[in-house]
Design an enzyme around this catalytic site. Structure first.
Site, PDB file in Angstrom:
ATOM      1  N   GLY A  75      -9.182  -2.306 -50.768  1.00 31.32           N
ATOM      2  CA  GLY A  75      -9.719  -3.598 -50.936  1.00 31.32           C
ATOM      3  C   GLY A  75      -8.707  -4.616 -50.761  1.00 31.32           C
ATOM      4  N   SER A  76      -7.524  -4.311 -50.388  1.00 30.93           N
ATOM      5  CA  SER A  76      -6.349  -5.075 -49.603  1.00 30.93           C
ATOM      6  C   SER A  76      -6.533  -5.224 -48.214  1.00 30.93           C
ATOM      7  CB  SER A  76      -5.012  -4.993 -50.115  1.00 30.93           C
ATOM      8  OG  SER A  76      -4.949  -5.460 -51.478  1.00 30.93           O
ATOM      9  N   SER A 131      -1.093  -6.412 -49.984  1.00 31.60           N
ATOM     10  CA  SER A 131      -1.430  -5.186 -51.177  1.00 31.60           C
ATOM     11  C   SER A 131      -1.633  -6.137 -52.449  1.00 31.60           C
ATOM     12  CB  SER A 131      -0.255  -4.298 -51.231  1.00 31.60           C
ATOM     13  OG  SER A 131      -0.313  -3.668 -52.494  1.00 31.60           O
ATOM     14  N   SER A 169      -1.355  -5.090 -55.541  1.00 29.92           N
ATOM     15  CA  SER A 169      -0.591  -4.625 -56.587  1.00 29.92           C
ATOM     16  C   SER A 169       0.903  -4.809 -55.909  1.00 29.92           C
ATOM     17  CB  SER A 169      -0.754  -3.251 -56.971  1.00 29.92           C
ATOM     18  OG  SER A 169      -0.541  -2.420 -55.699  1.00 29.92           O
ATOM     19  N   THR A 178       1.339  -0.308 -53.220  1.00 32.75           N
ATOM     20  CA  THR A 178       0.647   0.779 -52.489  1.00 32.75           C
ATOM     21  C   THR A 178       1.512   1.209 -51.429  1.00 32.75           C
ATOM     22  OG1 THR A 178      -1.369  -0.315 -52.832  1.00 32.75           O
ATOM     23  CG2 THR A 178      -1.350   1.159 -51.173  1.00 32.75           C
ATOM     24  N   ARG A 234     -10.227  -5.228 -55.038  1.00 30.20           N
ATOM     25  CA  ARG A 234     -11.387  -5.462 -54.475  1.00 30.20           C
ATOM     26  C   ARG A 234     -12.349  -6.855 -54.976  1.00 30.20           C
ATOM     27  NH1 ARG A 234     -12.636  -1.588 -58.079  1.00 30.20           N
ATOM     28  NH2 ARG A 234     -14.529  -1.671 -59.266  1.00 30.20           N
ATOM     29  N   GLU A 278     -17.176   1.874 -55.215  1.00 30.49           N
ATOM     30  CA  GLU A 278     -16.496   1.594 -56.180  1.00 30.49           C
ATOM     31  C   GLU A 278     -16.998   0.849 -57.193  1.00 30.49           C
ATOM     32  OE1 GLU A 278     -12.177   0.487 -55.536  1.00 30.49           O
ATOM     33  OE2 GLU A 278     -12.864   0.236 -53.315  1.00 30.49           O
ATOM     34  N   HIS A 284     -25.809   5.111 -30.276  1.00 35.50           N
ATOM     35  CA  HIS A 284     -25.455   6.319 -29.251  1.00 35.50           C
ATOM     36  C   HIS A 284     -25.199   7.746 -30.045  1.00 35.50           C
ATOM     37  CE1 HIS A 284     -24.782   3.586 -26.065  1.00 35.50           C
ATOM     38  NE2 HIS A 284     -24.642   2.644 -27.124  1.00 35.50           N
ATOM     39  N   LYS A 331      -3.391   8.089 -57.624  1.00 34.02           N
ATOM     40  CA  LYS A 331      -2.148   7.353 -57.529  1.00 34.02           C
ATOM     41  C   LYS A 331      -1.011   7.656 -58.303  1.00 34.02           C
ATOM     42  CE  LYS A 331      -3.975   2.800 -55.419  1.00 34.02           C
ATOM     43  NZ  LYS A 331      -4.098   1.577 -55.495  1.00 34.02           N
TER      44      LYS A 331
HETATM   45  O1  PA5 Z   1     -10.109  -1.083 -54.322  1.00 36.75           O
HETATM   46  C1  PA5 Z   1      -9.262  -0.731 -54.919  1.00 36.75           C
HETATM   47  O2  PA5 Z   1      -8.954  -0.710 -55.963  1.00 36.75           O
HETATM   48  C2  PA5 Z   1      -8.454  -0.050 -53.870  1.00 36.75           C
HETATM   49  O3  PA5 Z   1      -9.061   0.416 -52.818  1.00 36.75           O
HETATM   50  C3  PA5 Z   1      -7.021  -0.738 -53.562  1.00 36.75           C
HETATM   51  O4  PA5 Z   1      -7.186  -1.805 -52.973  1.00 36.75           O
HETATM   52  C4  PA5 Z   1      -6.011   0.375 -52.821  1.00 36.75           C
HETATM   53  O5  PA5 Z   1      -5.792   1.490 -53.547  1.00 36.75           O
HETATM   54  C5  PA5 Z   1      -4.857  -0.615 -52.577  1.00 36.75           C
HETATM   55  O6  PA5 Z   1      -4.238  -1.065 -53.614  1.00 36.75           O
HETATM   56  P1  PA5 Z   1      -3.689  -2.433 -53.388  1.00 36.75           P
HETATM   57  O7  PA5 Z   1      -4.881  -3.286 -53.228  1.00 36.75           O
HETATM   58  O8  PA5 Z   1      -2.943  -2.687 -54.786  1.00 36.75           O
HETATM   59  O9  PA5 Z   1      -2.520  -2.388 -52.411  1.00 36.75           O
END
Ligand code: PA5
Length: 390
Positions: free
Chosen positions: A95-96, A137, A139, A142, A189, A273, A289, A383
């Protein structure tokens, strides 16, 4: 549209959840609700019971985050080393990371230097000293992103951090690294407005995007779209809810060309997700292709997929021609499909309108599956276990 009974395999009326034994009087408070009562997107009470942490509210927040990101980025101080670069590497995961794909997709050939989104523990090989590294990130913890950012620091590369805090934030504070800090409780996300807005403004301020799209009109487009297809608009008048019903019980495969390839990827990850569903995406024209041959077998799964084409009204004529020929070739065979059209006055508006569409559909689909869209239990457990095994 899939019949919900077929999906859950309740073929015989006696099997249906909520059906009382013939001899019982009155409703059994312990039995689950009848399917037709439980599965709806139009009852605020039902939706609130499933979407317990209000992911729909977080999706509605996208334009507000974008507007706030613009303000937050205005205070950033960059040096010449951040501007005089011939490559940008954005470090991030999940998500980041997707925000960087979307920014690059919208900027297109206005990007003055190549941009690599690096989803790994290490910097890409072969990069030179004139590389701007952005560690993104939510958090700030990561491990892949933290490790690769440490490599950038060890090499003395110009670095900018985008995070709410965590290890990346602490290191930025300790070393005076430029840090685009934001506060957004909840899931990474669901902070997409921040990750897109901050990176977009950073690259604009560094002079790395020529004529960046102004964010104001993007915010307006998103506000209107998210109202038009929001939870308060009933299914009959709501194309996002209708699409969720079409996908229900099937595996979505999302196609996108040019900037819409990144949007298709976001749809895929949001289906994973938010709806806890299998999903895949295919970038065009590459899909012509290989993937075009892959829709025949296994034959018994022919009806199990649902194809969604994300189309850009500004797409190149050669892409339009491809979609037309694919339609001619597959039209009758590929019956489970829909087209979503991005909208808005700028590439960034169109990219984010496509994202907003998909975010809504993915949450609606989670609700249809009666799965709380917000928690990502397996991801969190993974994690935690990896951290314990260090
Ligand atoms: O959607 C999510 O929770 C994950 O894809 C996180 O974004 C990913 O694990 C990375 O964590 P962070 O966004 O805290 O760096």
């Amino acid at each position: 549209m899939t019949d919900a009974r077929d999906f859950f395999g309740y073929k015989r009326p006696d099997d249906e959840p909520g059906r009382r034994p013939e001899d019982e009087d009155g409703p059994d408070p312990d039995s689950p609700p009848a399917l037709e009562e439980a599965i709806t997107l139009d009852s605020p009470a039902v939706v609130a019971r499933i979407d317990r942490e209000d992911m729909l509210g977080r999706v509605r927040d996208l334009p507000r985050q974008l507007a706030k990101a613009r303000q937050a980025a205005a205070g950033l101080t960059l040096t010449d080393r951040h501007r005089s670069v011939d490559l940008v590497v954005v470090l991030g995961m999940g998500g980041s990371a997707i925000g960087a794909d979307l920014v690059a997709a919208a900027a297109g050939d206005r990007l003055r230097v190549p941009l690599i989104v690096q989803r790994d523990y290490h910097l890409p090989s072969g990069i030179g000293e004139r590389t701007l590294v952005v560690a993104a990130s939510h958090s700030g913890e990561t491990i892949e992103t933290v490790t690769a950012a440490a490599e950038a620091r060890a090499r003395g590369l110009p670095l900018v951090v985008i995070a709410t805090g965590g290890a990346l934030g602490r290191q930025a504070d300790a070393e005076g690294t430029p840090w685009l800090r934001y506060e957004e409780p909840g899931q990474p996300r669901a902070a997409l407005g921040w990750s897109v807005g901050l990176l977009h403004e950073l690259l604009g301020a560094a002079g790395l995007i020529t004529n960046p799209d102004p964010l104001g009109p993007v915010v307006a487009v998103l506000d209107e779209l998210l109202e038009r297809m929001g939870p308060g608009v009933e299914t009959d008048a709501n194309p996002a809810k209708q699409l969720a019903w079409s996908v229900f019980g099937r595996i979505p495969v999302i196609y996108g060309a040019g900037p819409m390839a990144a949007v298709a990827r976001r749809w895929k990850t949001q289906f994973n997700e938010n709806a806890k569903s299998w999903a895949a995406y295919e970038p065009m024209p590459e899909a012509n292709h290989n993937a075009i041959e892959g829709s025949l077998n296994p034959r018994e799964l022919a009806g199990a997929l649902f194809v969604i084409d994300i189309r850009d009204p500004a797409e190149a004529p050669e892409i339009t021609a491809r979609y037309r020929v694919v339609e001619e070739l597959l039209g009758e065979r590929a019956t489970n499909r829909a087209t979503v059209r991005a909208e808005g006055p700028s590439p960034l508006a169109r990219v984010l309108s496509g994202v907003a569409w998909g975010d809504l559909v993915s949450v609606y689909l989670g609700i249809l599956y009666q799965t709380d869209p917000t928690p990502v239990t397996l991801l969190a457990m993974l994690k935690e276990r990896l951290a314990r095994s260090d």
